[in-house]
Design a protein around this motif. Sequence first.
Motif, short mmCIF file in Angstrom:
data_model
loop_
_atom_site.label_atom_id
_atom_site.label_comp_id
_atom_site.label_asym_id
_atom_site.label_seq_id
_atom_site.Cartn_x
_atom_site.Cartn_y
_atom_site.Cartn_z
N TYR A 228 -14.50 3.91 -41.60
CA TYR A 228 -15.39 3.66 -40.47
C TYR A 228 -15.60 4.91 -39.63
O TYR A 228 -14.64 5.59 -39.24
N ALA A 229 -16.88 5.18 -39.33
CA ALA A 229 -17.24 6.41 -38.62
C ALA A 229 -16.68 6.46 -37.20
O ALA A 229 -16.54 7.52 -36.61
N GLN A 230 -16.36 5.29 -36.65
CA GLN A 230 -15.92 5.25 -35.26
C GLN A 230 -14.58 5.96 -35.04
O GLN A 230 -14.32 6.47 -33.95
N PHE A 231 -13.74 6.00 -36.08
CA PHE A 231 -12.38 6.48 -35.85
C PHE A 231 -12.26 8.00 -35.94
O PHE A 231 -12.81 8.63 -36.83
N ALA B 226 -17.39 -1.01 -36.52
CA ALA B 226 -16.72 0.27 -36.28
C ALA B 226 -17.54 1.44 -36.81
O ALA B 226 -17.00 2.45 -37.23
N GLY B 227 -18.85 1.26 -36.78
CA GLY B 227 -19.70 2.39 -37.14
C GLY B 227 -19.93 2.56 -38.63
O GLY B 227 -19.83 3.66 -39.14
#
Lengths: 153, 555
Positions: free
Chosen positions: A64-67, B297-298
């Motif tokens: 996931y790109a968010q992390f 989460a993207g």
Amino acid sequence: MERILDKSSIDEVLKVYPARRDSLVRLLQAMQSKFGYLSEEVMLAVADYLNLSPSSVYSVATFYAQFKFKPAGRHCIKVCYGTACHVKGAGKVLTELERKLGIKKGETTPDREYTLETEACFGSCALAPLVMIDSEFYGRVTPDSAPDLIGGD
Amino acid sequence: MGLNSLRKESIHEWNEVLNPSRPQIFVGMSTCGEASGVVAVNKAIQDGLEEHGIDAVVNKTGCLGICYCEPLVDIIKPGKPRISYRSVEKTNVSGLLKDYILDDNPRPDLALGAWGQEFKGIPDLFELDFMKFQVRIALRNAGVINPENFSHYLARGGYQGFEKALDMDPEEIIAEIEKAGLRGRGGAGFPTGMKWKLCRKSRNFPKYLICNADEGDPGAFMDRSLLESDPHSVLEGMLIGAYAIGCSRGFIYIRAEYPLAIKRLKIALEHMKRHHLLGENILGSGFSFDIEIREGAGAFVCGEETALMKSIEGQRGTPYSRPPFPAQAGLWGKPTNINNVETWANVPVILEKGAGWFNRHGTEKSKGTKTFALAGKVNNTGLIEVPMGMTLEKIVYAIGGGVCDGKELKAVQTGGPAGGCLPLAKLGLTVDYESLAEAGSIMGSGGMIVLDEDDSMLETARYFLAFIQEESCGKCVPCRTGTRQMLAILDTFIKGRGKPQDIETLLSLGDSIKKTSLCGLGQAAPNPVLTTINYFRGEYEKGINPKLLRAKAHQ
């Protein structure tokens, strides 16, 4: 955002969600919002809590790109790179911010003040190009006005 | 146990807003508003009221969709219509409050429109070109009510559809949805009633319900706006669906990039709990249901239903092949029904007003309306809802007010990264699932970006392809490797070094990727390149290396 990681503050976040597999993404999100990024220590603690192997936690986190896996700057600047922003000149806004901060997208300034990122789309396309700094949105940003958002010189 | 007495009080409260005894002010507090400085305007309103000693109620409202006029502020004075003021700045707020509220000058120079009538030189808001061709069903409350006030939703007919559903057999409800002809608004257009029926038939328990709010298409903001402006319409739709299908637990999977929508959903879920619309034995009916919010989460691919379910399970969000369909074995292997935000928002109205009312709008095969996020090089950017079957031309010119700066329209991009670019010549196309697919694009979730004469179609195709290539989850080879190859070839054309035969290579590569990819992301990934080759082949030909062309000529 806390910088010093200690076991008790990690445990505090862990107990927010039950020790089930489907808590994994939520736990990583909670950890990142508390510590600013996912350190090895944090991911090992999550693996231990959910009874998963460290590699399964790392595999989900990197999907996931968010992390983030490195500490971010005190302020986070996100340039929207959605379609409307793209056609209205987000590229030039980004270049201008990169010049002003002396870093490329995805990087953090050496003084840890700013991290510069792009975002897929904030969904405020009517006000393109859009820049988000921490939790504030700025619409109709131009290459000329962009540096002013950061302030100072 | 019902909502009757509460609804009565709510109608009373809402009437006091519309026909107030003291002035009511509505401030458009959505993300678009925030990006155009509404927070400062809101502060200026508070200061202005104090400065002039005005006793007024300040409400927040969602998004009317007229984004090009943000920040929007509405004022209702006793006995007067609601007036919307456009592009309000913190510096002119004080003057406006004094002029209109104290001195009775409604300032037509600052006004956008008056609701439902002409008023002292201010045009009727709903007769403006931007509004008059719209039919607002999913967006019925957007920008009208305060999304954080349960009474407002209730007073406007909210939860009537659900209460009606509770008096019906689940099969009857599904039949009504089928009769309405509602199809999935996430883009694929699968008949909603049929989806529900398949899930209901499944003999495996428990069953799950999901609202797909992972609006990942760049250039699309329909779901964000709807959730920020009227969260209960979506939640009521989910309640009806859960009751009809027999689901006990529901999830809203929403992008983390939409903090305000998440906040308003949380508030709305609290209202529902307080008024026995969630949890055990809802409204004393014996039906029990709960809804949880899960933040994305993207990962763009998580908008794909099987990937989305993997993500809820706490795994990497990679899709898997169907069958089994979610209706048979979805979340944790149990029957699961997934619909998009806008689909859910249509459901309560169908129950409340009947399938016959709903399917009067639209075309033979595409019933009802569709919301579109109109953006790019168009004068009136914003969120619109039009009957299916309207032409692109009418949307871009009549509603959108044409192309910015008097430039020529070159193309309209519909359907996000999975969609395509339609040229000027195709502007007579009607927007419905069939015609857009026939032209090589898709309805998609509703992003609509106008491109003008300055935009390079190769660059546009590259933008989408690069996006998809970056977001490919890597599970299947055609999408992982094929999109990378297409991008590399496309780049040679952009640099003016394309090989003459590579236009055909792109076409055949695109065809293979479409036919062999595992999920919708890969299957649609070549569309931006394929449609631009189809409609703007000349631009690709210009990207061919001149030396190679000469060599070919000498052969």
